[in-house]
Design a protein around this motif. Structure first.
Motif, mmCIF file in Angstrom:
data_model
loop_
_atom_site.group_PDB
_atom_site.id
_atom_site.type_symbol
_atom_site.label_atom_id
_atom_site.label_comp_id
_atom_site.label_asym_id
_atom_site.label_seq_id
_atom_site.Cartn_x
_atom_site.Cartn_y
_atom_site.Cartn_z
ATOM 1 N N MET A 1 -88.092 -1.776 20.813
ATOM 2 C CA MET A 1 -88.092 -0.597 20.026
ATOM 3 C C MET A 1 -87.258 -0.941 18.746
ATOM 4 O O MET A 1 -86.142 -1.336 19.038
ATOM 5 C CB MET A 1 -87.693 0.549 20.754
ATOM 6 N N PRO A 2 -87.607 -0.717 17.438
ATOM 7 C CA PRO A 2 -86.622 -0.924 16.232
ATOM 8 C C PRO A 2 -85.367 -0.075 16.477
ATOM 9 O O PRO A 2 -85.381 1.006 16.930
ATOM 10 C CB PRO A 2 -87.631 -0.471 15.241
ATOM 11 N N LEU A 3 -84.484 -0.614 15.770
ATOM 12 C CA LEU A 3 -83.081 0.139 15.777
ATOM 13 C C LEU A 3 -83.254 1.384 15.086
ATOM 14 O O LEU A 3 -84.043 1.227 13.904
ATOM 15 C CB LEU A 3 -81.988 -0.492 14.898
ATOM 16 N N PRO A 4 -82.715 2.588 15.187
ATOM 17 C CA PRO A 4 -82.794 3.817 14.335
ATOM 18 C C PRO A 4 -82.216 3.618 12.861
ATOM 19 O O PRO A 4 -81.384 2.754 12.988
ATOM 20 C CB PRO A 4 -82.364 4.936 15.148
ATOM 21 N N LEU A 5 -82.553 4.509 11.852
ATOM 22 C CA LEU A 5 -81.900 4.346 10.589
ATOM 23 C C LEU A 5 -80.722 5.396 10.856
ATOM 24 O O LEU A 5 -80.870 6.424 11.256
ATOM 25 C CB LEU A 5 -82.997 4.939 9.820
ATOM 26 N N LEU A 6 -79.583 4.881 10.186
ATOM 27 C CA LEU A 6 -78.359 5.511 10.181
ATOM 28 C C LEU A 6 -78.403 5.991 9.030
ATOM 29 O O LEU A 6 -78.180 5.486 7.656
ATOM 30 C CB LEU A 6 -76.956 4.781 10.553
ATOM 31 N N LEU A 7 -78.134 7.624 8.772
ATOM 32 C CA LEU A 7 -78.038 8.162 7.336
ATOM 33 C C LEU A 7 -76.709 8.728 7.331
ATOM 34 O O LEU A 7 -76.337 9.874 7.929
ATOM 35 C CB LEU A 7 -79.180 9.332 7.222
ATOM 36 N N PHE A 8 -75.867 8.264 6.611
ATOM 37 C CA PHE A 8 -74.408 8.718 6.612
ATOM 38 C C PHE A 8 -74.153 9.665 5.170
ATOM 39 O O PHE A 8 -74.458 9.042 4.272
ATOM 40 C CB PHE A 8 -73.518 7.412 6.071
ATOM 41 N N ASP A 9 -73.616 10.805 5.526
ATOM 42 C CA ASP A 9 -72.929 11.643 4.540
ATOM 43 C C ASP A 9 -71.746 10.816 3.771
ATOM 44 O O ASP A 9 -71.284 9.609 4.461
ATOM 45 C CB ASP A 9 -72.427 12.742 4.998
ATOM 46 N N CYS A 10 -71.399 11.076 2.674
ATOM 47 C CA CYS A 10 -70.512 10.217 1.764
ATOM 48 C C CYS A 10 -68.931 10.950 1.684
ATOM 49 O O CYS A 10 -68.162 10.809 2.907
ATOM 50 C CB CYS A 10 -70.714 9.896 0.302
ATOM 51 N N ASP A 11 -68.986 12.122 1.149
ATOM 52 C CA ASP A 11 -67.514 12.853 1.022
ATOM 53 C C ASP A 11 -67.311 13.513 2.509
ATOM 54 O O ASP A 11 -67.928 14.130 3.208
ATOM 55 C CB ASP A 11 -67.791 13.889 0.126
ATOM 56 N N GLY A 12 -65.886 13.127 2.888
ATOM 57 C CA GLY A 12 -65.679 13.678 4.104
ATOM 58 C C GLY A 12 -66.006 12.675 5.569
ATOM 59 O O GLY A 12 -65.564 13.067 6.163
ATOM 60 N N THR A 13 -67.107 11.994 5.235
ATOM 61 C CA THR A 13 -67.847 11.313 6.318
ATOM 62 C C THR A 13 -67.119 9.520 6.159
ATOM 63 O O THR A 13 -66.644 9.023 7.296
ATOM 64 C CB THR A 13 -69.088 11.224 6.331
ATOM 65 N N LEU A 14 -67.382 9.110 5.055
ATOM 66 C CA LEU A 14 -67.213 7.940 4.703
ATOM 67 C C LEU A 14 -65.682 7.763 3.903
ATOM 68 O O LEU A 14 -64.967 6.849 4.108
ATOM 69 C CB LEU A 14 -68.079 7.163 3.690
ATOM 70 N N VAL A 15 -65.583 8.512 2.979
ATOM 71 C CA VAL A 15 -64.515 8.421 1.903
ATOM 72 C C VAL A 15 -63.702 9.731 2.040
ATOM 73 O O VAL A 15 -64.438 10.879 2.283
ATOM 74 C CB VAL A 15 -64.982 8.093 0.623
ATOM 75 N N ASP A 16 -62.471 9.586 1.776
ATOM 76 C CA ASP A 16 -61.549 11.002 1.931
ATOM 77 C C ASP A 16 -61.398 11.662 0.458
ATOM 78 O O ASP A 16 -60.418 11.671 -0.102
ATOM 79 C CB ASP A 16 -60.198 10.720 2.306
ATOM 80 N N SER A 17 -62.598 11.979 -0.196
ATOM 81 C CA SER A 17 -62.691 12.523 -1.340
ATOM 82 C C SER A 17 -62.613 13.994 -1.617
ATOM 83 O O SER A 17 -62.250 14.456 -2.485
ATOM 84 C CB SER A 17 -64.202 12.167 -1.935
ATOM 85 N N GLU A 18 -62.661 14.532 -0.474
ATOM 86 C CA GLU A 18 -62.791 16.142 -0.512
ATOM 87 C C GLU A 18 -61.222 16.924 -0.927
ATOM 88 O O GLU A 18 -61.538 17.838 -1.640
ATOM 89 C CB GLU A 18 -63.095 16.718 0.830
#
Length: 232
Positions: A1-18
């Protein structure tokens, strides 16, 4: 089974921009007579589209000339871009999580303008990780909490919703991805103020993310009785 696709939010999830975004919003909105504090964004409006915030404030405090709003937003975004390029940092654990999950297909799904996403990734060294796999509400003309932005990203990437895992810190994004029919991980960094919606998986730090995704892959995507489609 293929790996699932990961969909990341940006602000507050990856970067501390908020915190930066909240401060610049407060300056801009107050300048046109719309009462707003940085804490209002972090409390009530986190993750929401800027114009949705403006519309709600105008309901409460009165209409503002559209031309004045456009000028204010342009100045706000310019100042924010400068601050992002100089001050932005990664959310704790985000870099390590992405390195551990590098085998998984991934993309960024954000309500923000594409230029803002690009600035955030470039400043924090994530451009090489995501490349051009960026999906903006302004480009797709649909925004969280509607499910269309997640579904648009999945479609362009060649995946069904059932084969996507969405990672988001804001409730608007969590609810959008749940409505889209995706597996959802809620990065709940404020558990004393926010309750993770039913059917979403809660984590408190990005350090926990690789372990949760690996468990999901073993339990869901590798199971022979799974009825999920094989998009991707």
């Amino acid at each position: 089974m293929p790996l699932p696709l990961l969909l990341f939010d940006c602000d507050g999830t990856l970067v501390d921009s908020e915190p930066l975004l909240a401060e610049e919003m407060a300056v801009g909105l107050n300048s046109v007579g719309l009462p707003f504090a940085a804490s209002d964004y972090l409390g009530e409006f986190r993750g929401a589209r800027f114009r949705r915030i403006v519309a709600e404030l105008q309901k409460r405090h009165g209409e503002v000339d559209p031309g004045q709003l456009d000028q204010m937003e342009s100045a706000m975004r310019s100042k924010l871009a400068d601050r992002l390029a100089q001050e932005l940092t990664l959310i704790s654990g985000a870099g390590e999580a992405l390195a551990a999950l590098s085998a998984y297909p991934s993309a960024v799904v954000s309500n923000g303008p594409e230029s803002k996403i690009q600035t955030a990734l470039r400043t924090t060294g994530l451009t090489s990780y995501f490349g051009n796999r960026l999906f903006s509400g302004y480009t797709a003309n649909c925004w969280k909490p509607e499910p269309c932005l997640h579904l648009h990203a999945a479609s362009i990437m060649g995946y069904s919703a059932q084969n996507c895992i969405a990672i988001d810190d804001a409730l608007v994004g969590v609810r959008a991805a749940l409505e889209a029919g995706m597996t959802v991980i809620h990065l709940n960094r404020f558990p004393e103020a926010e309750e993770t919606p039913e059917n979403a998986i809660m984590i408190h730090t990005m350090h926990q993310l690789p372990g949760v995704i690996e468990r999901l892959y073993r339990e869901v995507w590798r199971t022979p009785v799974s009825r999920r489609s094989t998009g991707g």
